[in-house]
Design an enzyme around this catalytic site. Structure first.
Site, short mmCIF file in Angstrom:
data_model
loop_
_atom_site.label_atom_id
_atom_site.label_comp_id
_atom_site.label_asym_id
_atom_site.label_seq_id
_atom_site.Cartn_x
_atom_site.Cartn_y
_atom_site.Cartn_z
N SER A 20 43.16 38.16 33.56
CA SER A 20 44.35 37.49 33.07
C SER A 20 44.02 36.03 32.73
CB SER A 20 45.49 37.61 34.08
OG SER A 20 46.72 37.20 33.54
N ASP A 55 48.45 47.40 28.10
CA ASP A 55 48.75 46.06 28.61
C ASP A 55 49.77 45.40 27.68
OD1 ASP A 55 48.81 43.49 29.58
OD2 ASP A 55 46.64 43.26 29.72
N HIS A 87 48.07 45.82 32.71
CA HIS A 87 47.50 44.48 32.82
C HIS A 87 46.56 44.40 34.02
CE1 HIS A 87 47.15 40.26 32.08
NE2 HIS A 87 47.63 39.94 33.26
#
EC number: 3.4.14.11
Length: 580
Positions: free
Chosen positions: A207, A319, A350
């Site tokens: 991320s 995602d 994600h």
């Protein structure tokens, strides 16, 4: 801003697995000089030979950066922790490095109210650091692990700037320190050198933590040999915007660069960053959604030409936080600049993946790029794609070289029971009304029924499995009865237990000419609007139907204006990257 609270996405760590085989000693060599190393191999990978209990912990070091993001007249320092194996005095080790804004937690901050009117362009119509699994797995194998806190977070100085050059240089400084080009100090002010390191660094993270490796790689910093960005951003514009439309990261409606920075602003005396937050608010231009210099400074794709490190991209095909355009445009730019690369696309959302022997593959990748071990990792096909049944497929590149852009004139299913109407028929006109409070999963249901708030176009029932690999695009000609609206296209798989939204894309009609400039839309005048959906790699099963659903506002992603805007569609087509 509303009273709603937000939680920004968190990063993940990786699991560890050990595979036995034969052992050997090797020495790695840098171009500039020979560095003595001591490792042993099993199955082409480093094996654990160093004691975790004897590992050396350098806690609370502070690396001096090149920037003064809080404008206090002093160079910012970033806080890091180092864990490394206890080696003989002359033995050097490479570094696995992760920088993060999340280590000291997140603050609850207000987000933007998205239940508001769109802006019409006025113009003339035309937390405590845990070295965790990185340290537990890699330190015994002869690696140092460095975990840092990015500017404005935790014990670091400065202010968070959501992806700009200051944040990049603050992160880069740790690599400079490892290579003797920057200074680091203990809490007591004693200077500390990284004379235990070969200077070879690999960055990784998930991320935001994976975004920073992308960003730093574009500096071409010496010593950064490889990066493994997982679920990472390559352009911040495409994280918070799409074709001029203000778009939320999945699950985080109302988030933007300023409240992201506020959420990670966990340093002491956070009030010193007030002006920086105001500058983020002004620069992001939430009113128009246009691409500007603010976003250009946070676009790493355009700087791919400067990347000298190899890149191992990992991304989930489902995602909807860091959407798939992020990996697709980055992968393409890296290829155009001949950057050594590899990519895994998995079926998760994600985050990363633990299947397909992920830990062993990551281990081999780092061994190759940081220790110079010839283990065959670069002889494999570049791309692994996980299929819907969880098996893995190896392909030479992505999109699949066999994918061909195919323009399709779809069939309208919800306006005629007996006679499907070609979407391309010039004498046919269809209209629908915007209602931002109806969610997309409701709007794609029952495609055979007439619903006022959508248009549904379906292909004939598929006679064989049909795979797409790449970026679907849509083009419609029509008009809007107001000067402002959202446009949303949903690519849908019909035929399973329930409709599945495969991918989607958005546009602000006012950006009909470019994402840099808004054009005043004249109500009732015909325009041709063309926009992309999020890239995907997906198999539609035989017996299913491919559908395209047109709606205006998308409840989970767009601004949600008042209901009632009427959109009229005349000519349209969709382009799908179909694998032949």
């Amino acid at each position: 801003m509303s009273k709603k609270k937000m939680a920004i996405t968190l990063s993940a760590m990786l699991s560890a697995t050990i595979i036995p085989s034969f052992t050997m000693d090797v020495h790695a060599e840098k171009k500039e000089e020979t560095k003595n190393t001591k490792i042993e191999l099993e199955n082409g990978m480093t094996k654990p030979i160093y004691s975790l209990d004897e590992a050396i912990m350098d806690e609370n070091l502070y690396v001096e950066t090149e920037v003064d993001s809080d404008q206090d007249g002093k160079k910012d320092r970033v806080s890091i922790k180092v864990m490394r194996p206890k080696t003989d005095p002359n033995v050097k080790v490479p570094v696995i490095y992760e920088m993060s804004p999340y280590r000291s937690g997140l603050k609850d901050v207000p987000v933007y109210n998205v239940d508001e009117e769109l802006y019409a362009y006025e113009g003339k119509p035309y937390g405590a650091i845990n070295l965790g699994s990185y340290g537990n797995y890699y330190v015994p194998r002869g690696y140092a692990v460095i975990l840092g806190e990015s500017i404005g977070t935790g014990k670091s100085d400065g202010c968070p700037t959501t992806g700009d050059e200051q944040e990049i240089l603050g992160t880069k400084s740790v690599i400079d320190w490892v290579n003797g080009r920057a200074k680091a100090f203990t809490e007591q002010g004693e200077e500390v050198q990284a004379n235990w390191s070969t200077g070879n660094v690999g960055m990784t993270g998930v991320s935001y933590n994976g975004t920073l490796p992308n960003a730093v790689a574009t500096t071409g910093v010496e010593g950064l040999k490889t990066i493994i960005p997982i679920a990472a951003i390559s352009s911040w514009y495409d994280y918070y915007r799409a074709n001029g439309a203000v778009i939320a990261p999945g699950g985080y409606q109302g988030e933007d660069t300023d409240n992201m920075a506020e959420a990670v602003l966990t340093r002491e005396n956070p009030e010193v960053c007030g002006q920086v937050i105001k500058e983020l608010t002004a620069g992001q231009d939430r009113k128009t959604g246009n691409y500007n210099d603010f976003w250009d400074k946070r676009n790493y794709v355009k700087d791919a030409k400067n990347v000298k490190a190899s890149v191992f991209v990992v991304h989930g095909l489902n995602d909807w936080n860091v959407k798939t355009k992020q990996f697709a445009q980055w992968w393409e730019a890296l290829g155009e600049n001949n950057v050594p690369r590899k990519m895994w696309l998995h079926q998760g959302g994600h985050g990363g993946t633990s299947s397909n022997n992920w830990q062993q593959t990551q281990n081999k990748w780092l061994d190759y790029w940081l220790y110079g071990i010839e283990n065959g990792i670069m002889d494999e096909p570049m791309v692994d794609v996980q299929r819907e049944n969880k098996t893995w497929q190896k392909i030479k590149n992505w999109p699949d070289p066999a994918a061909v852009p195919s323009k399709i004139r779809m069939y309208l299913s919800n306006k005629s029971v007996n006679l499907p109407l070609s979407m391309g028929s010039a004498n046919k006109v269809f209209s629908f009304l915007d209602d931002a409070q109806i969610k997309s999963n409701q709007l794609v249901a029952n495609p055979e029924l007439e619903v006022a708030n959508r248009l549904v176009y379906t292909m004939p029932v598929l006679q064989k499995d049909t795979r797409i690999s790449g970026t679907p695009k849509i083009s419609i000609t029509g008009n809007i009865d107001r000067s402002v609206s959202n446009l949303t296209a949903l690519l849908v798989d019909y035929g399973g237990a329930k409709p599945e939204i495969v991918t989607r894309g958005w546009m602000d009609p006012q950006n009909v000419k470019s994402i840099e400039n808004s054009t005043a839309i004249q109500p009732g005048k015909d325009y041709t609007f063309t926009w992309d959906m999020q890239p995907d790699d997906y198999v539609f099963k035989a017996g299913h139907q491919i559908g395209v659903v047109l709606i205006a506002s998308d409840y989970d992603y767009t601004i949600r204006p008042k209901a009632g805007t009427k959109l009229t569609v005349k000519l349209s087509e969709v382009t799908l990257p179909i694998v032949k």
